[in-house]
Scaffold this active site. Sequence first.
Site, PDB file in Angstrom:
ATOM      1  N   SER A 168     102.847  13.520  43.414  1.00  0.00           N
ATOM      2  CA  SER A 168     103.540  13.459  44.696  1.00  0.00           C
ATOM      3  C   SER A 168     105.034  13.553  44.446  1.00  0.00           C
ATOM      4  O   SER A 168     105.542  13.016  43.464  1.00  0.00           O
ATOM      5  CB  SER A 168     103.215  12.146  45.425  1.00  0.00           C
ATOM      6  OG  SER A 168     104.099  11.933  46.522  1.00  0.00           O
TER       7      SER A 168
ATOM      8  N   HIS B  85      75.459   7.338  56.481  1.00  0.00           N
ATOM      9  CA  HIS B  85      76.351   7.106  57.620  1.00  0.00           C
ATOM     10  C   HIS B  85      77.603   6.346  57.180  1.00  0.00           C
ATOM     11  O   HIS B  85      78.226   5.646  57.980  1.00  0.00           O
ATOM     12  CB  HIS B  85      75.635   6.344  58.741  1.00  0.00           C
ATOM     13  CG  HIS B  85      74.330   6.943  59.135  1.00  0.00           C
ATOM     14  ND1 HIS B  85      74.231   8.019  59.988  1.00  0.00           N
ATOM     15  CD2 HIS B  85      73.057   6.643  58.761  1.00  0.00           C
ATOM     16  CE1 HIS B  85      72.959   8.338  60.140  1.00  0.00           C
ATOM     17  NE2 HIS B  85      72.223   7.535  59.403  1.00  0.00           N
TER      18      HIS B  85
ATOM     19  N   ASN C 102      96.241  12.816  42.398  1.00  0.00           N
ATOM     20  CA  ASN C 102      95.442  13.318  43.513  1.00  0.00           C
ATOM     21  C   ASN C 102      94.282  14.191  43.044  1.00  0.00           C
ATOM     22  O   ASN C 102      94.375  14.857  42.008  1.00  0.00           O
ATOM     23  CB  ASN C 102      96.329  14.117  44.468  1.00  0.00           C
ATOM     24  CG  ASN C 102      97.396  13.255  45.114  1.00  0.00           C
ATOM     25  OD1 ASN C 102      97.164  12.081  45.392  1.00  0.00           O
ATOM     26  ND2 ASN C 102      98.565  13.828  45.348  1.00  0.00           N
TER      27      ASN C 102
ATOM     28  N   THR D 139      78.305  63.959  51.167  1.00  0.00           N
ATOM     29  CA  THR D 139      79.278  63.365  52.073  1.00  0.00           C
ATOM     30  C   THR D 139      80.024  62.297  51.295  1.00  0.00           C
ATOM     31  O   THR D 139      79.546  61.821  50.255  1.00  0.00           O
ATOM     32  CB  THR D 139      78.578  62.755  53.300  1.00  0.00           C
ATOM     33  OG1 THR D 139      79.560  62.291  54.213  1.00  0.00           O
ATOM     34  CG2 THR D 139      77.674  61.609  52.909  1.00  0.00           C
TER      35      THR D 139
ATOM     36  N   ARG E  57     100.105  34.130  42.762  1.00  0.00           N
ATOM     37  CA  ARG E  57     100.011  32.798  42.169  1.00  0.00           C
ATOM     38  C   ARG E  57      98.732  32.588  41.347  1.00  0.00           C
ATOM     39  O   ARG E  57      98.755  31.950  40.292  1.00  0.00           O
ATOM     40  CB  ARG E  57     100.073  31.759  43.295  1.00  0.00           C
ATOM     41  CG  ARG E  57     100.026  30.321  42.830  1.00  0.00           C
ATOM     42  CD  ARG E  57     100.089  29.377  44.034  1.00  0.00           C
ATOM     43  NE  ARG E  57     100.162  27.974  43.623  1.00  0.00           N
ATOM     44  CZ  ARG E  57     101.294  27.334  43.367  1.00  0.00           C
ATOM     45  NH1 ARG E  57     102.441  27.970  43.473  1.00  0.00           N
ATOM     46  NH2 ARG E  57     101.293  26.070  43.004  1.00  0.00           N
TER      47      ARG E  57
END
Length: 542
Positions: free
Chosen positions: A372, A248, A380, A199, A92
């Site tokens: 939606s 807060h 959105n 290696t 995708r």
Amino acid sequence: MELRTCFNSSNINQTMFLSVPITQKSNLLPNSLLNPFNFSFPTIKNCSCRAIAKGSIVSSLKTQEKVKGMSSDHSQDLELSSLSALCPLDGRYWGKVKELAPFMSEFGLIRLRVLVEIKWLLKMSQIHEISEVPNFSEGAQTFLQNLIDEFSMNDALEVKKIERVTNHDVKAVEYFLKQRCQSHPEIVKVLEFFHFACTSEDINNLAHALMLKGALNTVILPVMDELTRAICDMATKYSSVPMLSRTHGQPASPTTLGKEMAIFAYRLSRERREISQIEMLGKFAGAVGNYNAHVAAYPEVNWPQIAEEFVMSLGLKFNPYVPQIETHDYMAKLFHSIVQFNNILVDFDRDVWGYISLGYFKQTTKAGEIGSSTMPHKVNPIDFENSEGNLGVANGNLSHLSTKLPISRWQRDLTDSTVLRNMGVGLGHSLLAYRSALQGIHKLQVNEAALSEDLDKCWEVLAEPIQTVMRRYGVPEPYEKLKALTRGRTVTKEICRDFIQKLDIPADAKTALLNLTPHTYIGTAADLAKNINEAINLENGA
């Protein structure tokens, strides 16, 4: 119509499908950056196999017919395409991450192994004590360089064919090079010096470092820069747009929208600089890091010096103290730093998501798009949500890499090998997240009316400057008086002005407070936002 590319070899009993050819040019980056090692990437050739043409009605119908007849018992019939890829990066989202493929794919790993093997043979031809490998002629050097520059997808498939016999990926590269050099009369005499005293990890660790260096310098860092610049532009553009702060979740002293964007730009820029300064390390010391085989064959050669010269010639920093593997500490630091960059971006995504929810930002709409499936009005903040989600996936992968890779039993175990094959996953989801955030930023439009309306409702935020000025002029219990006036109560402009008028403070101080509003009580926020580019340049030493 975008053609899907198929590379099919009659000598190989399988068909490989790639979503798009990796030769496709990027709209964001110059071709020279996409190909820093000057490799010749594969081109599309005529093929009789069933490659899918994206947008083709015929292929779409055939695919639908095939899917209808599929069951779990026939999963082996699936071919690799955007619909059957297990990882969404290869399906995708391929179009948004494909610039990483030349570096972080299996093809990228194989071609860089080829580079390291050939460069090591060329290096040995320059070591006086190794008389068995004399200086190569210009023609031989060109032949070897062409094996690097013209390495193709078919070449990589040939390596994979050999690997099915050897069951060893690095040895397959060595055998591939020996086969290719059989036809050259000069190189054929020194075929056994391919992979001399090495290696597998001597080859792999350098290839992995070059993969990361290429991916970062060519793709990841430029997109990080683009993202930071976009947020900087928001900071300066909205530097003087006042906004109600929230600590807060509750109304707090006002700021400006631009200054809050400047915070993220500064944080991201600082972390990006940390990432760019991490040195890619390499080792080349043999089976357990002691040059055992090297010394046995040529004891008169200063092998640590030769190894350092070779590693540095590839643009890497030499790590002299190692077991069989490069110990991956730099990788841990790198991946952890990318995680931190990503965490900062998650913070940005969530804040912008919240500002959209408050109505501070509107999002431009695109004809035909749907928000939606049932609520037609929805627009959105999907780009910021996609960014946040992919950052979570990326950080899960990169966090595991950063904690696992530095750990290896004794001189080496194989657990790092399979983990290293997933480096592209973390980088790919990071890249996807950066581009999603950028896409979201470009859709944003500030709703100054909503920002102003919130400020007009919150005159209580002026309690802070009023009580602070009262402290200066010796008014007793300033905090307590403002607390009684404002805490838990609706405060209006008139209530504030009435309270100020009754204060026993100098006239000029009283006038200044009377002229203060939630819109103008922003301190130095506007200046901080306007100066963000200068601050970032100073931080980066520009």
